[in-house]
Scaffold this active site. Structure first.
Site, PDB file in Angstrom:
ATOM      1  N   ARG A  16      15.020 -19.904  24.907  1.00 51.76           N
ATOM      2  CA  ARG A  16      15.926 -19.034  23.998  1.00 51.76           C
ATOM      3  C   ARG A  16      15.150 -19.487  22.782  1.00 51.76           C
ATOM      4  NH1 ARG A  16      21.206 -17.427  25.176  1.00 51.76           N
ATOM      5  NH2 ARG A  16      21.806 -17.940  27.124  1.00 51.76           N
ATOM      6  N   VAL A  63      13.793  -6.839  22.415  1.00 48.76           N
ATOM      7  CA  VAL A  63      12.938  -7.977  22.139  1.00 48.76           C
ATOM      8  C   VAL A  63      12.698  -8.544  23.522  1.00 48.76           C
ATOM      9  CG1 VAL A  63      12.375 -10.099  21.197  1.00 48.76           C
ATOM     10  CG2 VAL A  63      13.094  -8.131  19.786  1.00 48.76           C
ATOM     11  N   THR A  68      -7.531 -28.006  -8.049  1.00 44.51           N
ATOM     12  CA  THR A  68      -6.121 -27.201  -8.308  1.00 44.51           C
ATOM     13  C   THR A  68      -5.913 -26.788  -7.040  1.00 44.51           C
ATOM     14  OG1 THR A  68      -5.172 -25.453  -9.487  1.00 44.51           O
ATOM     15  CG2 THR A  68      -7.507 -25.211  -9.044  1.00 44.51           C
ATOM     16  N   ARG A  69      -4.396 -26.399  -6.832  1.00 43.56           N
ATOM     17  CA  ARG A  69      -4.109 -25.641  -5.785  1.00 43.56           C
ATOM     18  C   ARG A  69      -3.268 -24.610  -6.167  1.00 43.56           C
ATOM     19  NH1 ARG A  69       0.882 -28.735  -6.636  1.00 43.56           N
ATOM     20  NH2 ARG A  69       2.707 -27.435  -6.035  1.00 43.56           N
ATOM     21  N   ASN A  70      -3.263 -24.004  -7.544  1.00 50.27           N
ATOM     22  CA  ASN A  70      -2.751 -22.995  -8.250  1.00 50.27           C
ATOM     23  C   ASN A  70      -3.667 -22.010  -8.806  1.00 50.27           C
ATOM     24  OD1 ASN A  70       0.026 -24.102  -7.735  1.00 50.27           O
ATOM     25  ND2 ASN A  70      -0.426 -25.551  -9.012  1.00 50.27           N
ATOM     26  N   MET A  96      -2.336 -27.959 -22.409  1.00 55.89           N
ATOM     27  CA  MET A  96      -2.602 -27.268 -23.272  1.00 55.89           C
ATOM     28  C   MET A  96      -1.462 -26.297 -23.895  1.00 55.89           C
ATOM     29  SD  MET A  96      -5.893 -28.391 -23.533  1.00 55.89           S
ATOM     30  CE  MET A  96      -7.020 -27.185 -24.502  1.00 55.89           C
TER      31      MET A  96
END
Length: 576
Positions: A453, A438, A215-217, A335
């Site tokens: 840039r 910045v 699983t990745r969930n 399920m």
């Protein structure tokens, strides 16, 4: 018996001095290679999930020396082609997924990469040498063919294809790998096993049959019921074996998922389940990936394997290679919850007319974002608590307002006024990143070439992404004249995941004539006289955004009107 098995016997070797001598020899070889690596040109493998070059390599090249994926070293061109075309190495061994090391022409020139050269591969976490690669082949692959054959289509919307086409360098290196040590992991060390270690663990527990779940969930009650049912039907135990490398953009981050897995393991019958992490990147390669995962799980000691893929195409391909794989694929069953009996059953076994309940992934994400209740029949309290900690409701999430426009377009004053308005509302910290600030603080060494840039914009995006992950609001106001740079900035913020993936591009479209007219400092006049080179709008282009979330114009709108429109944008998206 491999090197890693020998190391486990170091404290009390069963054959006494013989194994001690072998271990000493092994350590001597590793020390010699480590000493050699210090003198070699090197490639630092990128750590998952950094959004730069080779985010999958450090994990997967680290798997190879310990027997996880069957292939030691980068594929040569003659060996890559049969993998891409026929799911096999040139010697006929089943191997469905290319494992490659990509480099740029600059890398090749700078490192002196030629056949016969030896290159040290370093761990990005601690700069230690993982292995030495003896180069046998340098070639430019057919990435279109690789995309079509491996992922099913050359579709830029497919995350792995987009990665292949946009992130991978144009040259591959093939060669032989000499392992020095496995990669360093600082997280969940107790849950990380080599294949040999996990097989030994199963043997110690007398587990003869093991059903591995890929699983990745996050896992919920339905997943627990599915795996318990599969194990009981086969008189087996359960290995929860999630991938913790790069996954699909937008997926739940690995730390949150592992905390979920840890909490759900407590819901398994005593002694039935085991949790181990797999440092592997998902390719979303359908049936091919199912075969690859079957090979890997077999190497880790599993006898059965449940995968989300397919289920039909994946099942068919795994069945085709069953004799070689020597692992049984268990079809993934959907399920459904039956409220009348308070239980889960496979959807295809529930009689017609019986009431069932379900919550889709989309609906679950909506409930997490809005704070709506998640019923206990769907998931466990500990799982929901963990998810809510990492995914607070929208009004607690961070965001980036990325203002782009010409010099003197009014974006700076908009940013200052907007920061004031948001601070007045309260609820989260708000950071303002003005272009000039910045430049002075983060990018003083950069010039104004297109490359510099772009680099400046990405630095802003990186800082913004880190702040938003902590729930802050960020207002960035660079000129950011190039479309690809702005898109890369969006991807950086969105890929940060969790509560930090909210990015809004606001085009301050004030016309050039108005910007010049209101320029009391005379910067445009200097650029017109040639005293300033590469000035945006004069002798360097400003590419108008193609997909701005909002367009404003200070020559036609007042600053309060613009600020109000941006606040409404945030409110509409549930962030205020």
């Amino acid at each position: 018996m491999d090197v890693h098995q020998l190391r486990r016997y170091a404290g009390n070797p069963p054959h006494g001095g013989v194994l001690k001598d072998l271990l000493a020899r092994d350590e001597f070889i590793a020390d010699a290679l480590r000493e050699e690596a210090e003198k070699l040109p090197d490639i630092v493998l990128t750590e998952v999930p950094a959004a730069t070059v080779r985010p999958r390599a450090a994990h997967e090249w680290g798997l190879q020396p310990v027997g996880g994926v069957h292939e030691r070293g980068g594929l040569q061109q003659a060996r890559l082609l049969p993998v891409v075309d026929n799911l096999r190495l040139a010697n006929g061994v089943l191997f469905p997924m290319p494992i490659t090391l990509d480099v740029s022409q600059e890398n090749i020139n700078a490192l002196g990469i030629v056949p016969g050269a030896r290159i040290a591969l370093r761990d990005p976490r601690d700069d230690e040498s993982l292995a030495i690669l003896t180069v046998e082949d340098i070639y430019k692959p057919d990435q279109v063919k690789e995309a079509v054959q491996v992922f099913g289509a050359d579709d830029p919307a497919h995350p792995a294809v987009a990665y292949l086409r946009n992130k991978i360098h144009p040259f591959y290196i093939g060669g032989k790998l000499q392992a020095i040590q496995a990669p360093t992991h600082f997280d969940y060390v107790a849950l990380r096993y080599t294949p040999a270690e996990l097989r030994s663990h199963f043997k110690k527990l007398a587990w003869r049959k093991v059903v591995a779940f890929q699983t990745r969930n996050p896992m919920h009650r339905a997943h627990r019921e599915l795996t318990v049912r599969a194990a009981r039907q086969r008189h087996a135990n359960v290995l929860i074996h999630p991938v913790v490398g790069l996954t699909k953009p937008g997926d739940v981050d690995a730390f949150t998922r592992v905390r979920v897995y840890q909490s759900i393991m407590e819901k398994y019958p005593n002694g039935m389940g085991c949790l181990a992490l797999l440092p592997l990147a998902m390719r979303m390669a359908g049936p091919r990936e199912a075969v690859w995962h079957a090979i890997i799980r077999k190497n880790f000691g599993a006898t059965h394997f449940i995968d989300f893929y397919g289920p039909y195409d994946a099942q068919e391909l795994v069945t085709k290679y069953h004799d070689e794989l020597q692992i049984e694929m268990v079809p993934f069953q959907q399920m459904s919850y039956i409220p009348a009996t308070d239980e889960y059953q496979p959807a295809d076994e529930i009689p017609k007319g019986v009431e069932t309940l379900d919550i889709s992934g989309t609906e679950l994400r909506r409930r997490l974002k809005t704070g709506a209740p998640i019923p206990d029949w769907f998931s466990y309290d500990a799982v929901v608590k963990t998810l809510r900690e990492s995914y607070p409701p929208r009004n607690k999430q961070g965001f980036v307002l990325f203002l782009t426009g010409l010099y003197n377009s009014g974006k700076d004053i908009i940013g200052k006024a907007l920061q004031t308005a948001l601070n007045e509302q309260g609820g989260r910290s708000v950071t303002l990143l003005l272009g000039e600030t910045v430049r002075q603080e983060l990018s003083a060494e950069l010039g104004f070439s297109r490359e510099d840039r772009h680099k400046n914009t990405q630095r802003i995006a990186f800082v913004a992404a880190e702040l938003t992950r902590a729930g802050a609001g960020v207002i960035a106001a660079p000129i950011a004249p190039y479309e690809d740079s702005r898109q890369a900035a969006r991807e950086t913020v969105v890929s940060s995941g969790g509560a930090g993936g909210n990015f809004f591009l606001i085009h301050v479209s004030t016309p050039l004539e108005h910007c010049e007219k209101k320029d009391r400092k005379g910067v445009y006049a200097k650029a017109r006289r040639g005293e300033i080179k590469g000035f945006t709008g004069v002798d360097d282009p400003y590419e108008i955004p193609k997909k701005a979330d909002l367009t404003v114009d200070t020559s036609a709108q007042s600053i309060p009107e613009i600020v109000h429109s941006i606040v409404l944008l945030l409110e509409t998206n549930g962030l205020l």
